[in-house]
Design a protein around this motif. Structure first.
Motif, PDB file in Angstrom:
ATOM      1  N   ILE A  19       0.832  -1.208   0.000  1.00 51.10           N
ATOM      2  CA  ILE A  19       0.000   0.000   0.000  1.00 51.10           C
ATOM      3  C   ILE A  19       0.867   1.259   0.000  1.00 51.10           C
ATOM      4  CG2 ILE A  19      -1.845   1.240   1.224  1.00 51.10           C
ATOM      5  CD1 ILE A  19      -2.667  -1.419  -0.254  1.00 51.10           C
ATOM      6  N   GLY A  20       1.960   1.262   0.734  1.00 45.71           N
ATOM      7  CA  GLY A  20       2.877   2.405   0.695  1.00 45.71           C
ATOM      8  C   GLY A  20       3.432   2.606  -0.704  1.00 45.71           C
ATOM      9  N   LEU A  21       3.757   1.496  -1.379  1.00 48.66           N
ATOM     10  CA  LEU A  21       4.301   1.607  -2.743  1.00 48.66           C
ATOM     11  C   LEU A  21       3.235   2.109  -3.713  1.00 48.66           C
ATOM     12  CD1 LEU A  21       6.450  -1.667  -2.920  1.00 48.66           C
ATOM     13  CD2 LEU A  21       7.294   0.685  -2.704  1.00 48.66           C
ATOM     14  N   GLU A 101      15.735   2.207   6.758  1.00 51.51           N
ATOM     15  CA  GLU A 101      15.716   3.464   7.510  1.00 51.51           C
ATOM     16  C   GLU A 101      14.427   3.502   8.315  1.00 51.51           C
ATOM     17  OE1 GLU A 101      17.004   6.946   5.467  1.00 51.51           O
ATOM     18  OE2 GLU A 101      16.425   8.276   7.100  1.00 51.51           O
ATOM     19  N   LYS A 102      14.540   3.254   9.599  1.00 49.60           N
ATOM     20  CA  LYS A 102      13.349   3.162  10.450  1.00 49.60           C
ATOM     21  C   LYS A 102      12.956   4.546  10.973  1.00 49.60           C
ATOM     22  CE  LYS A 102      11.395   0.827  14.385  1.00 49.60           C
ATOM     23  NZ  LYS A 102      11.547   0.061  15.574  1.00 49.60           N
ATOM     24  N   VAL A 103      11.681   4.874  10.848  1.00 52.39           N
ATOM     25  CA  VAL A 103      11.195   6.132  11.421  1.00 52.39           C
ATOM     26  C   VAL A 103      10.912   5.872  12.895  1.00 52.39           C
ATOM     27  CG1 VAL A 103       9.389   7.889  11.341  1.00 52.39           C
ATOM     28  CG2 VAL A 103      10.251   6.884   9.216  1.00 52.39           C
ATOM     29  N   THR A 134       1.936   3.882   6.427  1.00 54.38           N
ATOM     30  CA  THR A 134       1.496   2.610   5.813  1.00 54.38           C
ATOM     31  C   THR A 134       2.375   1.521   6.432  1.00 54.38           C
ATOM     32  OG1 THR A 134       2.976   3.139   3.967  1.00 54.38           O
ATOM     33  CG2 THR A 134       0.637   3.565   3.633  1.00 54.38           C
ATOM     34  N   ILE A 135       2.317   1.438   7.744  1.00 53.09           N
ATOM     35  CA  ILE A 135       3.294   0.625   8.492  1.00 53.09           C
ATOM     36  C   ILE A 135       2.822  -0.799   8.771  1.00 53.09           C
ATOM     37  CG2 ILE A 135       4.458   2.598   9.581  1.00 53.09           C
ATOM     38  CD1 ILE A 135       2.714   2.140  12.077  1.00 53.09           C
ATOM     39  N   GLY A 136       1.625  -1.170   8.276  1.00 43.42           N
ATOM     40  CA  GLY A 136       1.150  -2.526   8.514  1.00 43.42           C
ATOM     41  C   GLY A 136       0.726  -2.736   9.961  1.00 43.42           C
ATOM     42  N   MET A 138       1.609  -6.003  11.655  1.00 47.04           N
ATOM     43  CA  MET A 138       2.199  -7.266  12.149  1.00 47.04           C
ATOM     44  C   MET A 138       3.651  -7.033  12.550  1.00 47.04           C
ATOM     45  SD  MET A 138       0.841  -9.993   9.366  1.00 47.04           S
ATOM     46  CE  MET A 138      -0.806 -10.633   9.449  1.00 47.04           C
ATOM     47  N   HIS A 139       3.852  -6.251  13.581  1.00 44.55           N
ATOM     48  CA  HIS A 139       5.217  -5.850  13.923  1.00 44.55           C
ATOM     49  C   HIS A 139       5.923  -6.790  14.881  1.00 44.55           C
ATOM     50  CE1 HIS A 139       3.302  -1.836  12.853  1.00 44.55           C
ATOM     51  NE2 HIS A 139       4.052  -2.209  11.850  1.00 44.55           N
ATOM     52  N   ARG A 140       5.151  -7.502  15.681  1.00 45.23           N
ATOM     53  CA  ARG A 140       5.806  -8.403  16.643  1.00 45.23           C
ATOM     54  C   ARG A 140       4.853  -9.559  16.938  1.00 45.23           C
ATOM     55  NH1 ARG A 140       5.061  -3.584  20.759  1.00 45.23           N
ATOM     56  NH2 ARG A 140       2.853  -3.884  21.165  1.00 45.23           N
ATOM     57  N   LEU A 313      -9.055  -5.880   7.348  1.00 49.76           N
ATOM     58  CA  LEU A 313      -8.357  -5.144   6.286  1.00 49.76           C
ATOM     59  C   LEU A 313      -7.257  -6.013   5.690  1.00 49.76           C
ATOM     60  CD1 LEU A 313      -7.844  -1.426   7.379  1.00 49.76           C
ATOM     61  CD2 LEU A 313      -9.280  -2.329   5.547  1.00 49.76           C
ATOM     62  N   PHE A 314      -7.196  -6.001   4.374  1.00 51.29           N
ATOM     63  CA  PHE A 314      -6.238  -6.776   3.595  1.00 51.29           C
ATOM     64  C   PHE A 314      -5.686  -5.849   2.520  1.00 51.29           C
ATOM     65  CE2 PHE A 314      -9.388  -9.517   5.274  1.00 51.29           C
ATOM     66  CZ  PHE A 314      -8.734 -10.691   5.601  1.00 51.29           C
ATOM     67  N   ILE A 315      -4.823  -6.391   1.686  1.00 46.93           N
ATOM     68  CA  ILE A 315      -4.332  -5.584   0.564  1.00 46.93           C
ATOM     69  C   ILE A 315      -5.529  -5.192  -0.312  1.00 46.93           C
ATOM     70  CG2 ILE A 315      -2.856  -5.567  -1.485  1.00 46.93           C
ATOM     71  CD1 ILE A 315      -1.126  -7.711   0.016  1.00 46.93           C
ATOM     72  N   GLU A 316      -6.371  -6.195  -0.599  1.00 47.31           N
ATOM     73  CA  GLU A 316      -7.440  -5.995  -1.594  1.00 47.31           C
ATOM     74  C   GLU A 316      -8.430  -4.898  -1.226  1.00 47.31           C
ATOM     75  OE1 GLU A 316     -10.456  -9.585  -0.832  1.00 47.31           O
ATOM     76  OE2 GLU A 316      -8.382 -10.176  -0.959  1.00 47.31           O
TER      77      GLU A 316
HETATM   78  C1  LIG Z   1       1.494 -15.836   5.916  1.00 42.49           C
HETATM   79  C2  LIG Z   1       0.662 -14.634   5.555  1.00 42.49           C
HETATM   80  C3  LIG Z   1      -0.168 -14.683   4.447  1.00 42.49           C
HETATM   81  C4  LIG Z   1      -0.940 -13.551   4.108  1.00 42.49           C
HETATM   82  N1  LIG Z   1      -1.727 -13.630   2.994  1.00 42.49           N
HETATM   83  C5  LIG Z   1      -2.419 -12.521   2.618  1.00 42.49           C
HETATM   84  C6  LIG Z   1      -3.249 -12.541   1.446  1.00 42.49           C
HETATM   85  O1  LIG Z   1      -3.405 -13.559   0.794  1.00 42.49           O
HETATM   86  N2  LIG Z   1      -3.889 -11.391   1.089  1.00 42.49           N
HETATM   87  C7  LIG Z   1      -3.764 -10.250   1.791  1.00 42.49           C
HETATM   88  O2  LIG Z   1      -4.330  -9.232   1.402  1.00 42.49           O
HETATM   89  N3  LIG Z   1      -3.000 -10.194   2.904  1.00 42.49           N
HETATM   90  C8  LIG Z   1      -2.347 -11.311   3.331  1.00 42.49           C
HETATM   91  N4  LIG Z   1      -1.601 -11.266   4.454  1.00 42.49           N
HETATM   92  C9  LIG Z   1      -1.521 -10.008   5.179  1.00 42.49           C
HETATM   93  C10 LIG Z   1      -0.628  -9.060   4.365  1.00 42.49           C
HETATM   94  O3  LIG Z   1       0.701  -9.328   4.693  1.00 42.49           O
HETATM   95  C11 LIG Z   1      -1.041  -7.646   4.612  1.00 42.49           C
HETATM   96  O4  LIG Z   1      -2.398  -7.523   4.210  1.00 42.49           O
HETATM   97  C12 LIG Z   1      -0.176  -6.670   3.781  1.00 42.49           C
HETATM   98  O5  LIG Z   1       1.192  -6.909   3.943  1.00 42.49           O
HETATM   99  C13 LIG Z   1      -0.554  -5.272   4.229  1.00 42.49           C
HETATM  100  O6  LIG Z   1       0.083  -4.346   3.391  1.00 42.49           O
HETATM  101  P1  LIG Z   1       0.479  -2.909   3.954  1.00 42.49           P
HETATM  102  O7  LIG Z   1       1.175  -2.233   2.817  1.00 42.49           O
HETATM  103  O8  LIG Z   1      -0.689  -2.280   4.586  1.00 42.49           O
HETATM  104  O9  LIG Z   1       1.512  -3.192   5.144  1.00 42.49           O
HETATM  105  P2  LIG Z   1       2.811  -4.113   5.211  1.00 42.49           P
HETATM  106  O10 LIG Z   1       2.938  -5.002   4.029  1.00 42.49           O
HETATM  107  O11 LIG Z   1       2.803  -4.758   6.539  1.00 42.49           O
HETATM  108  O12 LIG Z   1       3.991  -3.059   5.100  1.00 42.49           O
HETATM  109  C14 LIG Z   1       4.345  -2.240   6.179  1.00 42.49           C
HETATM  110  C15 LIG Z   1       5.792  -1.796   5.971  1.00 42.49           C
HETATM  111  O13 LIG Z   1       6.072  -0.765   6.906  1.00 42.49           O
HETATM  112  C16 LIG Z   1       7.380  -0.913   7.386  1.00 42.49           C
HETATM  113  N5  LIG Z   1       7.485  -0.239   8.675  1.00 42.49           N
HETATM  114  C17 LIG Z   1       6.796  -0.508   9.812  1.00 42.49           C
HETATM  115  N6  LIG Z   1       7.142   0.365  10.795  1.00 42.49           N
HETATM  116  C18 LIG Z   1       8.060   1.204  10.251  1.00 42.49           C
HETATM  117  C19 LIG Z   1       8.805   2.315  10.763  1.00 42.49           C
HETATM  118  N7  LIG Z   1       8.661   2.734  12.014  1.00 42.49           N
HETATM  119  N8  LIG Z   1       9.681   2.935   9.940  1.00 42.49           N
HETATM  120  C20 LIG Z   1       9.829   2.525   8.646  1.00 42.49           C
HETATM  121  N9  LIG Z   1       9.152   1.464   8.119  1.00 42.49           N
HETATM  122  C21 LIG Z   1       8.275   0.833   8.906  1.00 42.49           C
HETATM  123  C22 LIG Z   1       7.558  -2.435   7.465  1.00 42.49           C
HETATM  124  O14 LIG Z   1       8.938  -2.786   7.445  1.00 42.49           O
HETATM  125  C23 LIG Z   1       6.793  -2.913   6.231  1.00 42.49           C
HETATM  126  O15 LIG Z   1       7.621  -3.070   5.093  1.00 42.49           O
HETATM  127  C24 LIG Z   1      -0.862 -12.376   4.865  1.00 42.49           C
HETATM  128  C25 LIG Z   1      -0.028 -12.335   5.983  1.00 42.49           C
HETATM  129  C26 LIG Z   1       0.715 -13.445   6.344  1.00 42.49           C
HETATM  130  C27 LIG Z   1       1.608 -13.377   7.552  1.00 42.49           C
END
Ligand SMILES: Cc1cc2nc3c(=O)[nH]c(=O)nc-3n(C[C@H](O)[C@H](O)[C@H](O)COP(=O)(O)OP(=O)(O)OC[C@H]3O[C@@H](n4cnc5c(N)ncnc54)[C@H](O)[C@@H]3O)c2cc1C
Length: 357
Positions: A19-21, A101-103, A134-136, A138-140, A313-316
């Motif tokens: 999502i960030g990309l 580069e971590k914020v 857009t940090i997701g 699943m951090h820990r 919430l998912f990618i889709e």
């Molecule tokens: C095994 C598995 C299977 C999955 N299958 C699916 C699927 O089929 N479909 C689906 O939609 N989702 C799936 N998911 C969930 C999916 O991973 C998330 O939906 C998706 O990654 C979310 O995208 P996002 O861009 O919101 O965040 P993320 O992909 O989590 O990206 C967040 C980014 O932020 C960065 N970040 C975090 N904090 C900081 C900080 N302080 N400074 C700088 N960078 C930071 C992280 O390093 C990361 O690269 C699955 C998850 C797992 C574990």
């Protein structure tokens, strides 16, 4: 030494997941000056999926920025295919991502935000007029906080089934990640025991094509199932579990996979002044713009849901966040986005809403 603050850029995007990309591609296309940071490599969350893990979402739904995600077998993408795809998107749009580069903190300073970051070369300071997180989510790992949880043969991350060939492996959990790990390790020659705190599996939490096989392997005693059990201590060669009625039992294990889920680290949000609400501690935001209670600070992607106990919430269904933020920032619709008209249907049930992870 922190570098001196530079002139403020328009938008800082924190997190180079899908999502960030997708947002960065659109900011670039709209001519908005921006910078995108990631604490790790691009797609850092997907990087730690199990090797060759398949998305449950179809390729169309996880494609970003209007770039087709084509798989050789027309099937769902694997971790490896999707990471290669994200790299290709970065190359195609010539995005510059400040990886590794971590914020670490975000503070308001008048009309601007100050972002303090950490990278191999030391700390840096950046200024931005707007920030999108857009940090997701699943951090820990969600820890059990039991003795032995940090032993070397215990992990919260399932990476490669090969590790467990001819080993006694205890998998803890009963949702998709636990079921998938149990099946894949069984097929890779591990002697698998599955411990789950409930008496049976919830079909909504497991990929529909996995459950029948698991149930058959349990019935035919090829995978041992310990329902209504919870680990209370892990030792070098066995796990002590609490069973029904409080009785304890010991199950041998050379390796232990704790597939008990993951949590969001909300410290960056809190530190920036964002209020967290509800059971999931989700950021308070205006759904129409994805702007939080801190003016100029937006959240997109799975981060908008907080820690997801039930996945919503998912990618889709996060592509639309990019649309809302682009409209809020530029007043126009973005050029490169995958807002699919059909994403509201769950692939498993054909009912509205996405499937669970
Ligand atoms: C095994 C598995 C299977 C999955 N299958 C699916 C699927 O089929 N479909 C689906 O939609 N989702 C799936 N998911 C969930 C999916 O991973 C998330 O939906 C998706 O990654 C979310 O995208 P996002 O861009 O919101 O965040 P993320 O992909 O989590 O990206 C967040 C980014 O932020 C960065 N970040 C975090 N904090 C900081 C900080 N302080 N400074 C700088 N960078 C930071 C992280 O390093 C990361 O690269 C699955 C998850 C797992 C574990």
């Amino acid at each position: 030494m922190s570098e001196p603050s530079t002139q403020a850029i328009d938008v800082a995007v924190v997190g180079a997941g899908p999502i960030g990309l997708e947002l960065a591609v659109n900011l670039k296309a709209a001519g908005v000056e921006h910078r995108i940071f990631d604490a790790g490599p691009i797609g850092n969350t997907i990087r730690w999926y199990p090797h060759e893990a398949r998305f449950f979402s179809t390729a169309q739904r996880i494609a970003i920025a209007g770039v087709p995600l084509v798989t050789a077998d027309q099937g769902k993408a694997t971790r490896e295919q999707y990471l290669a795809y994200l790299r290709a998107v970065v190359l195609q749009f010539d995005l510059h991502v400040d990886t590794y580069e971590k914020v670490e903190s975000i503070h308001r300073d008048g009309d601007e935000f100050i972002l303090r970051t950490q990278r191999a070369g030391g700390p840096r300071t950046h200024r931005a007029r707007r920030v999108v997180l857009t940090i997701g989510d699943m951090h820990r790992p969600r820890r059990l906080d039991i003795p032995g949880e940090d032993l070397r043969h215990v992990s919260h991350y399932f990476t490669d089934p090969h590790i467990y060939f001819q080993q006694r492996l205890m998998v803890v959990g009963g949702r998709n990640s636990a079921v998938e790990a149990a099946l894949r390790c069984h097929h890779a020659g591990a002697k698998v025991t599955l411990s789950y705190r409930r008496d049976s599996f919830d079909a909504r939490s497991v990929k529909y094509w996995l459950l029948p096989e698991l149930q058959w392997l349990i019935k035919s005693e090829q995978i041992a199932f310990l329902p209504l059990t919870e680990p209370i201590q892990i030792n070098a060669t066995y796990v002590t579990l609490r069973g029904p009625g409080g009785a304890t039992l010991q199950a041998p294990a050379d390796f232990v996979l704790l597939m008990t889920g993951y949590e969001m680290d909300a410290s960056l949000l809190l530190n920036a002044g964002v209020e967290l609400v509800g059971e999931n501690r989700a950021p308070r935001l205006d759904e129409a713009t994805m702007q939080t209670n801190v003016p100029g600070l937006y959240v997109a992607g799975t981060a908008a849901a907080g820690t997801q106990n039930r996945f919503v919430l998912f990618i889709e269904n996060s592509h639309s966040h990019v649309v809302r933020i682009m409209r809020a920032i530029t007043g126009r619709d973005p050029q490169h986005v995958n807002e699919l008209g059909f994403t509201r249907l769950n692939e498993k049930t054909s009912q509205p809403g996405p499937a669970e992870s």
